[in-house]
Design an enzyme around this catalytic site. Sequence first.
Site: not given
Ligand code: IMP
Ligand code: MG
Length: 184
Positions: A51, A110
């Site tokens: 990403g 996130d």
């Molecule tokens: P976390 O570990 O929950 O903080 O998630 C991080 C990963 O989830 C990011 O690197 C994204 O790849 C994916 N992600 C979380 N929210 C979104 C979104 O709104 N759109 C696209 N990818 C997301």
């Molecule tokens: Mg990602």
Amino acid sequence: MTLYYDRKLPALFTREEIARRVSELGAEINAHYAKSITGEETLLVVGVLNGAFVFMADLVRTLTVPLEVDFIRLSSYQDNLSSATKVVMLKDLERDVAGRHVLVVEDIADCGLTLNWLLNYLKSRGPASVRLAVAVNKKGRREFEVALDYVAFEIENGFLVGYGLDAARRYREFPAIYSLDGQN
Ligand code: IMP
Ligand code: MG
């Protein structure tokens, strides 16, 4: 369910807004590291694949501090036995982070699991410092503590695509950031 995103729809954050925020962050980052990166030292900018590739490409081009880039690839998955979400490393860094100033670049924070895991991983390898830059801080679902140093945009909730962010591997190439679920 297939969500269809159309780049002609109004963007949540336009190309112009993104460009402006990225140069503001670049200026902050330059000012911060101007003091700590001296002599032959370089900043190690670590992008989290997939990403971060778009944000990283824009951000490093606003930086004047000497730097190197490296990439790590992480993926999170649901462990069926424990039902916990776990992080798996699909590609390790190629550079040694020991003693280096490290700037991590990620598309979005996130629940915070990915960045929390990465921070612990990097810190266990003895860097001089670690700072985090994200394009989007999605604050509403945070479960794991992450101290974000540079944030281009903040939202509460919602699912975003574009500027590197995907939905089922699509839409990463859209130059603006879109949200179609109306939560923003
Ligand atoms: P976390 O570990 O929950 O903080 O998630 C991080 C990963 O989830 C990011 O690197 C994204 O790849 C994916 N992600 C979380 N929210 C979104 C979104 O709104 N759109 C696209 N990818 C997301
Ligand atoms: Mg990602």
